[in-house]
Every structure is written in C-alpha cells, then in structure tokens.
Design a protein around this motif. Structure first.
Motif, mmCIF file in Angstrom:
data_model
loop_
_atom_site.group_PDB
_atom_site.id
_atom_site.type_symbol
_atom_site.label_atom_id
_atom_site.label_comp_id
_atom_site.label_asym_id
_atom_site.label_seq_id
_atom_site.Cartn_x
_atom_site.Cartn_y
_atom_site.Cartn_z
ATOM 1 N N ILE A 53 0.871 -1.185 0.000
ATOM 2 C CA ILE A 53 0.000 0.000 0.000
ATOM 3 C C ILE A 53 0.902 1.227 0.000
ATOM 4 N N HIS A 56 4.566 4.853 -4.641
ATOM 5 C CA HIS A 56 5.302 6.035 -5.091
ATOM 6 C C HIS A 56 6.070 5.700 -6.377
ATOM 7 N N ASP A 77 -1.619 2.376 -5.341
ATOM 8 C CA ASP A 77 -1.283 3.803 -5.170
ATOM 9 C C ASP A 77 -2.195 4.611 -6.085
ATOM 10 N N GLY A 132 1.156 3.939 2.828
ATOM 11 C CA GLY A 132 0.316 4.817 2.006
ATOM 12 C C GLY A 132 0.087 6.151 2.701
HETATM 13 C C1 LIG Z 1 5.726 7.401 1.358
HETATM 14 S S1 LIG Z 1 5.145 7.144 -0.267
HETATM 15 C C2 LIG Z 1 5.480 5.444 -0.544
HETATM 16 C C3 LIG Z 1 6.929 5.150 -0.762
HETATM 17 C C4 LIG Z 1 7.209 3.750 -1.240
HETATM 18 N N1 LIG Z 1 6.608 2.745 -0.375
HETATM 19 C C5 LIG Z 1 8.716 3.528 -1.282
HETATM 20 O O1 LIG Z 1 9.291 3.114 -0.274
HETATM 21 O O2 LIG Z 1 9.306 3.773 -2.300
HETATM 22 C C6 LIG Z 1 3.426 7.182 0.010
HETATM 23 C C7 LIG Z 1 2.605 6.879 -1.229
HETATM 24 O O3 LIG Z 1 1.277 6.614 -0.785
HETATM 25 C C8 LIG Z 1 0.408 7.049 -1.777
HETATM 26 N N2 LIG Z 1 -0.910 7.194 -1.182
HETATM 27 C C9 LIG Z 1 -1.512 8.291 -0.681
HETATM 28 N N3 LIG Z 1 -2.747 8.005 -0.271
HETATM 29 C C10 LIG Z 1 -2.920 6.692 -0.499
HETATM 30 C C11 LIG Z 1 -3.988 5.788 -0.280
HETATM 31 N N4 LIG Z 1 -5.147 6.195 0.268
HETATM 32 N N5 LIG Z 1 -3.833 4.491 -0.651
HETATM 33 C C12 LIG Z 1 -2.664 4.059 -1.189
HETATM 34 N N6 LIG Z 1 -1.623 4.874 -1.413
HETATM 35 C C13 LIG Z 1 -1.749 6.161 -1.069
HETATM 36 C C14 LIG Z 1 1.014 8.335 -2.304
HETATM 37 O O4 LIG Z 1 0.534 8.631 -3.611
HETATM 38 C C15 LIG Z 1 2.504 8.015 -2.249
HETATM 39 O O5 LIG Z 1 2.953 7.586 -3.501
#
Ligand SMILES: C[S@@+](CC[C@H](N)C(=O)[O-])C[C@H]1O[C@@H](n2cnc3c(N)ncnc32)[C@H](O)[C@@H]1O
Length: 242
Positions: A53, A56, A77, A132
């Motif tokens: 979840i 990015h 995502d 997420g």
């Molecule tokens: C911190 S980043 C993830 C980084 C990734 N796991 C990495 O380590 O490369 C958070 C991601 O969560 C996504 N996001 C935001 N709201 C979300 C949701 N309700 N469900 C899933 N993903 C979500 C954002 O678009 C973003 O890309």
C-alpha cells in the motif's frame, strides 16, 4: 515434463545488486529498511501474494518483487497530486523504474486508494507492506487488510513511531490487538506478526513512545530550521526521521 518445457528459475540477484538500483529511485525507504523488506519478501512462498500500500516511484516495490521472483506483488497507489508525491508523473516513473529493474511481469498496479479497494478485497495475502497515506483514519483502515493474512504472516508499517497519524493508529488498534504481535523496528519500519500477543509485546510498543515523541520534536525543529538543535538529539539529517 521435459526440461525445455519447465519454466526457468528466475534469476535471483542479491540484495546489494537490487538495492543498487532501488536507491536511485525517489523515496524515503532507507537501505536498512529495504533489507528488512527484502528478508520478509524472501520468506513468501512461490506463488504467494505480496500487497504493498503506497508505492510512489517503486523503490520498495522493486525490492519486494526482486526478493520474491516467484511471488505476485499487488502495488496500490492512487498517485496523489502535489509537490510531495508528484501525481501522474510519479506513475510514469513507477513504470519506468520497474521496467529498469526487470520486475514488470510480477507487479500488478492498482491505481486507487487502499481504502477504496479494501472493502471488495477477497484474496489471502502472504506479506503486507503499509506505506500509504499516513493519517490516523487511513492507517486504521489499512490495518484491516491484516484480516487477509494467515497465522504467522508478517506486516511491515513505515513511519511507525514517527508519523503522528500512523502512531495513533497503532496505539488505538494494535496495542489492544490479540492478533498482531509487535516484533521490532528498523528506524520507523515496524514489523508485526499474526500471532498471539503477550503483555510483554504490548509493553514493547509502549516503550517506543519516547522515541516517537523525540521524532515529533525533531520534525518541529526541522520545520523551524533549527538544525543545530535537532543535531543535539542525534538527528544529523535535514530529512525527517524515517
Ligand atoms: C511514502 S510514499 C510510498 C513510498 C514507497 N513505499 C517507497 O518506499 O518507495 C506514500 C505513497 O502513498 C500514496 N498514497 C496516498 N494516499 C494513499 C492511499 N489512500 N492508498 C494508497 N496509497 C496512497 C502516495 O501517492 C505516495 O505515492
């Protein structure tokens, strides 16, 4: 079955090789945390399912998929807009990064919020990675995905004891849980197991609270650009504590 008809064993690069690619992908996952995810994904059985979840640009997705070449990875995502996450341009980078790492065939992208997909989800999950949206309500809903994990399966949660929303969600839902046992953390990457929970396990969650308060303080100092004060509590980076 004749040898030529058998599916070839996928090449299995080592962690250092994979992280060498992943570290060039934008994201917040540290090398030690990538290693922890790698070790968890390696334990997923052939044909198993990993759900991530929050993908990015694919830094953690690449690590998970490369660690378990015979598993499927569902990457969730919505690619939210804004300066932090970059919107649809991030989706393009995600696809390009997976292609460069050679894991496209293993990863199914679901471009949606985890909270939209969860109510209709039915498949068992072998390893769950939650990274997420970090507010309390989303993390609370994301924890419901653990219902799809069998006994003994693991879930890792990023920004635990660092983000306020994530930590409040853990205190509200995991601290009293009889099913999710806290194992340990690598920085803010916390590991939990579906297993009976003891009082000692709960106390270990509470023992992380001073570190959480320190991290919240560090974030305030960074926002105020008081970097020397952050260094006094051992934070030598301008990025948030992850
Ligand atoms: C911190 S980043 C993830 C980084 C990734 N796991 C990495 O380590 O490369 C958070 C991601 O969560 C996504 N996001 C935001 N709201 C979300 C949701 N309700 N469900 C899933 N993903 C979500 C954002 O678009 C973003 O890309």
């Amino acid at each position: 079955m004749p040898a030529e008809q058998q599916s070839p064993t996928p090449a299995h690069p080592d962690f250092e090789t994979v992280y060498g690619q992943a570290r060039d992908i934008g994201g917040w996952l540290t090398q030690a945390q990538a290693r922890a995810l790698w070790d968890e994904a390696r334990a997923v059985p052939d044909g198993g399912l990993i759900v991530e979840i929050g993908s990015h640009q694919g830094r953690s997705t690449v690590v998970l998929a490369a660690a378990a070449p015979r598993a499927r990875v569902v990457a969730i995502d919505p690619f939210v807009d804004g300066a932090m996450f970059g919107g649809l341009a991030t989706r393009d980078r995600f696809h390009a990064n997976l292609a460069r790492a050679g894991v496209v065939g293993q990863v199914e992208l679901r471009q949606a919020k985890s909270t939209q997909l969860r109510p209709s989800w039915t498949e068992p999950i072998d390893f769950l990675y939650i990274d997420g949206k970090h507010d309390y309500w989303t993390l609370s809903d994301d924890l419901l995905w653990t219902r799809f994990l069998p006994d003994g399966a693991r879930v890792c949660i990023h920004d635990a004891y660092s983000s306020i929303g994530v930590t409040l969600g853990l205190l509200r839902h995991v601290l009293p849980s009889r099913r999710l046992r806290y194992l340990d953390r690598t920085g803010s990457l916390a590991r939990f197991e579906v297993a009976p929970v003891s009082r000692a396990d709960r106390l270990r969650i509470l023992a992380e609270l001073p570190w959480w308060l320190r991290n919240v303080g560090v974030k305030v100092l960074l926002r105020l650009r008081l970097y020397p004060l952050a260094r006094l509590v051992g934070h030598h980076d301008r990025a948030d504590p992850y």
